[in-house]
Design an enzyme around this catalytic site. Structure first.
Site, PDB file in Angstrom:
ATOM      1  CG  PHE A   1      -4.757  15.374   1.458  1.00 18.01           C
ATOM      2  CD1 PHE A   1      -5.433  14.173   1.330  1.00 18.01           C
ATOM      3  CD2 PHE A   1      -4.307  16.007   0.321  1.00 18.01           C
ATOM      4  CE1 PHE A   1      -5.672  13.618   0.083  1.00 18.01           C
ATOM      5  CE2 PHE A   1      -4.546  15.464  -0.935  1.00 18.01           C
ATOM      6  CZ  PHE A   1      -5.228  14.269  -1.052  1.00 18.01           C
TER       7      PHE A   1
ATOM      8  CD  GLU B   1      -3.250   0.152   0.440  1.00 19.91           C
ATOM      9  OE1 GLU B   1      -2.920   1.093  -0.312  1.00 19.91           O
ATOM     10  OE2 GLU B   1      -4.428  -0.144   0.645  1.00 19.91           O
ATOM     11  CG  ASP B   2      -0.974   4.722  -1.611  1.00 17.58           C
ATOM     12  OD1 ASP B   2      -1.725   4.007  -0.913  1.00 17.58           O
ATOM     13  OD2 ASP B   2      -1.425   5.568  -2.408  1.00 17.58           O
TER      14      ASP B   2
ATOM     15  CG  ASP C   1      -5.550   8.222   4.937  1.00 17.18           C
ATOM     16  OD1 ASP C   1      -4.847   9.047   5.522  1.00 17.18           O
ATOM     17  OD2 ASP C   1      -5.640   8.158   3.695  1.00 17.18           O
TER      18      ASP C   1
ATOM     19  NE  ARG D   1      -2.539   8.643  -9.068  1.00 21.75           N
ATOM     20  CZ  ARG D   1      -3.188   8.090  -8.055  1.00 21.75           C
ATOM     21  NH1 ARG D   1      -2.532   7.580  -7.051  1.00 21.75           N
ATOM     22  NH2 ARG D   1      -4.507   8.060  -8.043  1.00 21.75           N
TER      23      ARG D   1
END
Length: 184
Positions: A156, A103-104, A107, A169
């Site tokens: 964020f 996963e990046d 959250d 990205r």
């Protein structure tokens, strides 16, 4: 792209390219040790994990197979909706496999919790998680993550695969956007 290319869209760099690369080396060493002699399927979660997965698997000395899955719980906003949809499923059978989800970012953990349950129902030998970023203060469900690049504040962030409205990205670092970018 470098920070200067972003002009006033960048508020600050949270993690530099050098910090990310150093941590990827450490994670790869740990993964190699843990999976020595095992048949490993590395599953990237699109689109965000593309950078992490590419850089991580190239550092591994363990032979792996790769597959991709796309799930969505985000719109164009900055918060997870918690509703998960499969946009692209795996092409690989998981029965008896050692699966490493890449996963990046984690959250709330809602999407990943759903994904774990889904993949575990497919009969793998094991399922573990590697993530570049985790926001402990944003967690809504407990998810056991074996490999964590960095714990970060509940802000964020963009870059290194993470986007805002499909932009940013390709940044080789992780940063925060200036408020004018997403409040417009």
């Amino acid at each position: 792209m470098n920070p200067a290319d972003m002009g006033d869209d960048l508020e600050r760099v949270l993690l530099s390219e050098e910090q990310i690369n150093t941590r990827l080396d450490e994670l790869a060493e740990q993964i190699d040790a843990d999976y020595a002699g095992k048949d490993v399927l590395v599953v990237g979660v699109l689109k965000g994990a593309v950078m992490v997965m590419a850089d991580l698997v190239r550092r591994l000395h363990t032979s792996v197979e790769m597959d991709w899955m796309a799930v969505s719980s985000y719109g164009s906003g900055t918060k997870s909706s918690g509703v998960v949809r499969i946009l692209k499923d795996l092409d690989t059978d998981l029965i008896g496999r050692h699966v490493l989800i890449v996963e990046d970012i984690i959250d709330s953990g809602l999407t990943l919790s759903w994904l774990l349950a889904n993949l575990r129902s497919r009969g793998p030998e094991s399922v573990e998680i590697a993530t570049m970023l985790r926001k402990p203060d944003a967690a809504k469900v407990e998810v056991d993550v074996r490999y964590v690049g960095f714990d970060i504040p509940n802000e964020f962030v963009v870059g290194y695969g993470l986007d805002y409205a499909e932009k940013y990205r390709n940044l080789p670092f992780v940063g925060t956007l200036a408020p004018h970018v997403y409040s417009a």
